[in-house]
Scaffold this motif. Structure first.
Motif, short mmCIF file in Angstrom:
data_model
loop_
_atom_site.label_atom_id
_atom_site.label_comp_id
_atom_site.label_asym_id
_atom_site.label_seq_id
_atom_site.Cartn_x
_atom_site.Cartn_y
_atom_site.Cartn_z
N LYS A 177 0.92 -1.19 0.14
CA LYS A 177 -0.20 -0.04 0.13
C LYS A 177 0.87 1.32 -0.05
O LYS A 177 0.96 1.77 0.72
CB LYS A 177 -0.66 0.27 1.34
N SER A 178 1.51 1.05 -0.98
CA SER A 178 2.66 2.33 -1.18
C SER A 178 1.68 3.88 -0.49
O SER A 178 0.89 4.16 -1.67
CB SER A 178 3.30 3.24 -2.23
N PRO A 179 2.42 4.21 0.21
CA PRO A 179 2.07 5.88 0.83
C PRO A 179 2.55 7.49 0.14
O PRO A 179 1.92 7.92 0.25
CB PRO A 179 2.69 6.18 2.20
N THR B 282 2.02 9.41 -2.17
CA THR B 282 1.12 10.13 -3.22
C THR B 282 1.12 11.66 -3.93
O THR B 282 0.70 11.58 -5.17
CB THR B 282 -0.51 11.02 -1.85
N LEU C 80 1.05 11.33 -9.50
CA LEU C 80 0.11 11.11 -8.02
C LEU C 80 -0.18 9.61 -8.18
O LEU C 80 0.43 8.95 -9.10
CB LEU C 80 -1.21 11.74 -8.86
N ALA C 81 -0.37 9.49 -6.98
CA ALA C 81 -0.69 7.92 -7.40
C ALA C 81 -1.93 7.78 -7.75
O ALA C 81 -2.53 8.74 -7.96
CB ALA C 81 -1.51 7.67 -5.59
N PRO C 82 -1.32 6.21 -8.88
CA PRO C 82 -0.27 5.43 -7.85
C PRO C 82 0.85 5.56 -8.32
O PRO C 82 0.77 5.96 -9.51
CB PRO C 82 -1.04 3.71 -8.29
N ARG D 141 1.35 10.11 2.71
CA ARG D 141 0.37 10.20 3.31
C ARG D 141 0.31 8.53 4.53
O ARG D 141 0.25 7.35 3.34
CB ARG D 141 -0.86 10.37 2.57
N ASP E 113 -2.25 6.66 6.08
CA ASP E 113 -3.65 6.82 7.04
C ASP E 113 -3.58 5.83 8.39
O ASP E 113 -3.76 4.62 8.19
CB ASP E 113 -4.63 6.19 6.21
N SER F 38 -8.41 12.81 6.82
CA SER F 38 -8.13 11.65 6.01
C SER F 38 -8.54 11.72 5.22
O SER F 38 -10.28 12.30 5.52
CB SER F 38 -7.77 10.30 7.04
N PRO F 39 -8.20 11.75 4.06
CA PRO F 39 -9.65 10.95 2.94
C PRO F 39 -10.16 10.12 3.72
O PRO F 39 -12.23 9.38 3.06
CB PRO F 39 -9.05 10.48 1.91
N LEU F 40 -10.06 9.08 4.01
CA LEU F 40 -11.50 7.47 4.87
C LEU F 40 -11.79 8.08 6.12
O LEU F 40 -11.52 8.49 6.69
CB LEU F 40 -9.66 6.81 5.10
N HIS G 140 -10.09 8.05 10.05
CA HIS G 140 -9.09 7.33 10.63
C HIS G 140 -8.51 9.28 10.37
O HIS G 140 -8.62 9.96 10.13
CB HIS G 140 -8.10 6.88 8.77
#
Lengths: 248, 203
Positions: free
Chosen positions: A10-12, A14, A93-95, A133, A135, A192-194, A197
């Motif tokens: 889960k590469s952080p 961003t 940007l991610a990914p 980033r 989360d 957090s976008p989640l 979190h």
């Protein structure tokens, strides 16, 4: 500590940016030529202009207007290219597509840029910036940012401050002397976008500026590989095993 | 009456007969009325007979708006990228491309909003959804996700601020139909759907 090139599940990451900066600014004519050549990418274009206003009899009037740079965005938002009077930058940007693809793409653009900029204009600065980033799931029993658990790069508050940290921001401007590299390192708490979190960023900006900036292709590539190595080492030194568990 | 949608350069610049909708091909354009209410009125000379046709014209502005919104949705997905698989995300992008295909999209509708899209992404992540749903949108820009397995259906409207409105229909072994509908928070949908065996849809 993981080796250079290790990719977390889960590469952080961003946003990753690479920038080449010239010693001297381009003329209007040269910037127009560069811009025309980059049109072949068929990206979405924005022209950013610096405006200076002055107030005359209570009314604002434009005193000067100068083109700052062009911003070109791929239709899927996967890359943003900025062309200014002194610089070319590529942001993804991610990914994150991985080092080989990222650096390969930046090299394609650099070659395109050099066709109009010319090969004789020296570079003053080469830099890479990686924004990560993390989360972090909220814990109702711990109503504060558990920064120390996830980052080794952190502030230390005096004991008298016993209220939970609600917002967090720390920045240092430093460097690696032996490599003649400058490093801007920062971490900020962000929404957090989640759901449920909290998030922390880790922003690693590494560059060589003014001194011993390479000018030939093999030297530039060697510097970029060195920066990649250092970036990876800094990243691994800043995070903890708890962070690795979050992103693995 | 010509009702087809027609991509054009700028609406307010001069048009030439070559830019006329396909229905005018070989017929010639005699006069061109000003644009009113998004409609462009053409008068055609057709072997001596004339007729007035009206075309809904897709302006450059609409194409740009669709492009911008598509880019906004894809850029918004970057915030969630680490929680979505690469193949899942690639498939989602293809669905967004179809959803905002300028040749198909009805520009009298609102475009899918970023707020609704964020709710959709959180719905997917927090409910550990493995199967990609069908995607649609309401006329007011709300994204609709739907899963179908045989006759069993789940339809979810993704409203702003993590709110969803959903309808589930399932057929039991003896053919009995059961259904439920509710408004809830996106993160808890799997729990609400427990009696319906949500793995049927989510994988």
């Amino acid at each position: 500590m993981n080796p250079v090139g290790h990719r977390y599940a889960k590469s952080p990451l961003t946003e990753a940016t690479i920038e080449y900066r010239l010693q001297e600014p381009l003329s209007d004519k040269d910037l127009t030529l560069v811009h025309r050549r980059f049109k072949q990418l068929k990206h979405r274009e924005e022209e950013l202009t610096n405006l200076t206003f002055r107030i005359v009899k209570g009314e604002p009037q434009v005193a000067s207007k100068e083109l700052s740079h062009y911003k070109l965005t791929a239709s899927d938002g996967s890359e943003i290219i900025q062309i200014g009077r002194t610089n070319l930058s590529l942001s993804v940007l991610a990914p994150y597509p991985g080092w080989e693809e990222f650096i390969g793409r930046s090299w394609e653009l650099y070659s395109l840029w050099r066709r109009d900029v010319g090969i004789r204009r020296p570079l003053r600065r080469i830099g890479l910036r990686y924004i990560n980033r993390f989360d972090i799931p909220d814990n109702p029993e711990e109503p504060t940012y558990p920064i120390g658990r996830y980052l080794n790069f952190k502030s230390v508050e005096p004991e008298i401050l016993d209220d939970p940290v609600r917002l967090y921001e720390v920045t240092v401007h430093t460097g690696i002397r032996a490599d003649k590299l400058g490093v801007n390192l920062s971490s900020v708490s962000v929404a957090s976008p989640l759901i449920g979190h909290s998030s922390l960023t880790l922003d690693i900006d590494i560059f060589r500026d003014a001194v011993d900036v390479p000018q030939t292709e093999p030297e530039i590539k060697a510097l970029l590989n060195l920066i990649r190595q250092r970036r990876s080492e800094i990243f691994e030194a800043c995070i903890t095993d708890a962070t690795r568990a979050l992103i693995s | 009456m010509y009702n087809g949608r027609h991509k054009s350069p700028d609406l307010v610049t001069a048009w030439t007969p070559a830019q006329a909708p396909p229905a005018f091909e070989g017929r010639g354009v005699q006069t061109l009325a000003p644009i009113q209410g998004g409609k462009l009125t053409w008068t055609a000379a057709d072997g001596g007979a004339t007729g007035t046709l009206t075309a809904s014209v897709l302006s450059t502005d609409e194409v740009e708006r669709a492009f911008d919104r598509l880019a906004e949705l894809k850029v918004a997905s970057a915030d969630y990228s680490m929680h979505l698989g690469e193949a899942w995300r690639a498939g989602l992008f293809r669905q967004l491309d179809n959803l905002l295909d300028v040749d198909e999209f009805d520009f009298t509708d609102d475009m899918p909003t970023v707020e609704s899209f964020r709710t959709f992404l959180r719905l997917i992540i927090h409910n550990q959804v493995k199967r990609r749903p069908g995607l649609g949108a309401t006329a007011d820009g709300v994204i609709i996700a739907s899963w179908t397995q045989d006759r069993d259906r789940l339809t979810v409207e993704c409203l702003p601020n993590d709110t969803i409105r959903w309808v589930a229909v399932k057929y039991l072994g003896d053919g009995e139909r059961i259904s439920s509908a509710s408004i809830s928070k996106a993160a808890h949908l799997r729990e609400f759907l427990a009696p319906f065996s949500p793995a049927t849809w989510f994988g």
